[in-house]
Write a protein that holds these residues in place. Structure first.
Motif: not given
Length: 269
Positions: A29, A32-33, A43, A109, A111, A135, A137, A172-173, A191, A193
Motif C-alpha cells: 500500500i 502504491a501511495i 490519512e 494526497r 489515504f 489523489d 488511496h 484497483q490496486v 485498495v 486509487r
C-alpha cells in the motif's frame, strides 16, 4: 462481535474498527501511495498507526484525522511519530479539506482504511473538495470497490459509480484478504486509487443537477426511466438524446447522465 483487544486497544464496533497487521500488504500500500516529502499527505482513520508508521518514514510531517479520542491520544504520545504528526481529532466528514489544503500549501494526497459504515458518505463528501485533492488511496470493502468501478448494465452500477466516474479515474490496486486484519472481518477488502480528472471527460454545467438526476433514477432503479425521470423529461425528449424511455437507471452510461444533467442546468439559466 465479542470485545477484541489488539495491541492493548479495544476494537470499537461503533467505529467499525479493523486493524491492518499484514506487513507485506502494508508495504504494498505504501509503495502504491509513493509518499514524497514535499507533498500534503493526509490519512483518514490511522487507527493504531500501522500504515501511518510506514508512510511517515518518508515524510517530515503528515496530517492524520482520527475520530476515536483514545487512538488520537495514543498517536500523540507515540515516541517517534508524535513529532511528525498533525493530529485532527474529528469526524472526517466534518473536516473542511479546502481549509486544510490552504494551510498545508498543496493539493491533498488522501489515504485511509475506511470502515464500511462511513466509506460511501465520506467519498461523496470528498468529491465536494475535488479541486483541492491530488489523489486518494482507500482500502474499502470489495463490494464498495465493485460499485465504484461498475459499468452500465451491471447490478453494482449505481449512483456512486456515476458520480465517482464523473470526477475520477479509478483503478484497483490490491486485494486484501480478511486475515490481514485484527479482528478478522467477514469480508474481502481492496485498495483503490482515485485520481481526479483535470477536466472531466463529460463536463456538466451544474453538478447539483447530476446529483439530483442520479438520486431520482437510482432510488427507483427497478422502474423505467420514463417513470423515474418522467417529471423532468418526456419520452420524446429522452429519445432526442438517444435514450430509450423503457431503459432502467442501470442501463444509462455516465456520459448519458451527464448529458441529461447539462440539459437540466440549461433549463434553469
Amino acid at each position: 462481535m465479542h470485545n477484541y483487544y489488539y495491541q492493548g486497544h479495544l476494537a470499537r464496533k461503533c467505529f467499525g474498527q479493523h486493524f491492518l497487521r499484514d506487513s507485506n500488504i502494508i508495504k504494498s500500500i505504501v509503495a502504491a501511495i509513493d509518499p514524497q516529502p514535499s507533498q500534503a499527505i493526509v490519512e483518514i482513520g490511522p487507527g493504531l498507526g500501522a500504515l501511518t508508521k510506514q508512510v511517515v518514514e518518508h515524510l517530515d510531517t503528515m496530517t492524520v484525522i482520527e475520530l476515536d479520542r483514545y487512538l488520537a491520544a495514543r498517536l500523540a504520545s507515540h515516541p517517534v511519530m508524535q513529532y511528525k504528526l498533525n493530529i485532527v481529532q474529528q469526524d472526517a466528514i466534518k473536516v473542511n479539506f479546502a481549509d486544510l489544503s490552504t494551510k498545508l500549501g498543496h493539493k491533498l494526497r488522501i489515504f485511509g482504511n475506511l470502515p464500511y459504515n462511513i466509506s460511501t458518505p465520506l467519498i461523496f463528501c470528498l468529491f465536494r473538495y475535488i479541486d483541492v485533492i491530488h489523489d486518494m488511496h482507500f482500502m474499502l470493502q470489495k463490494e464498495v470497490v465493485n460499485r465504484l468501478v461498475a459499468s452500465p448494465n451491471n447490478k453494482n452500477y449505481g449512483r456512486l459509480s456515476v458520480i465517482a466516474q464523473y470526477y475520477c479515474q479509478i483503478n484497483q490496486v490490491l486485494e486484501v484478504p480478511p486475515e490481514s486484519f485484527r479482528p478478522v472481518p467477514k469480508v474481502d477488502s481492496r485498495v483503490v486509487r482515485l485520481v481526479p480528472y483535470a477536466t472531466p471527460p463529460y463536463p456538466v454545467k451544474d453538478i447539483n443537477q447530476l446529483s439530483t438526476l442520479t438520486r431520482l433514477a437510482f432510488n427507483q432503479r427497478r422502474k423505467t426511466i420514463r417513470n423515474s425521470l418522467g417529471n423532468l423529461f418526456s419520452v420524446e425528449q429522452l429519445l432526442k438524446y438517444g435514450i430509450i424511455a423503457t431503459l432502467r437507471a442501470e442501463n444509462l452510461s455516465v456520459e448519458q447522465y451527464c448529458c441529461l444533467a447539462s440539459v437540466l442546468a440549461e433549463r434553469l439559466t
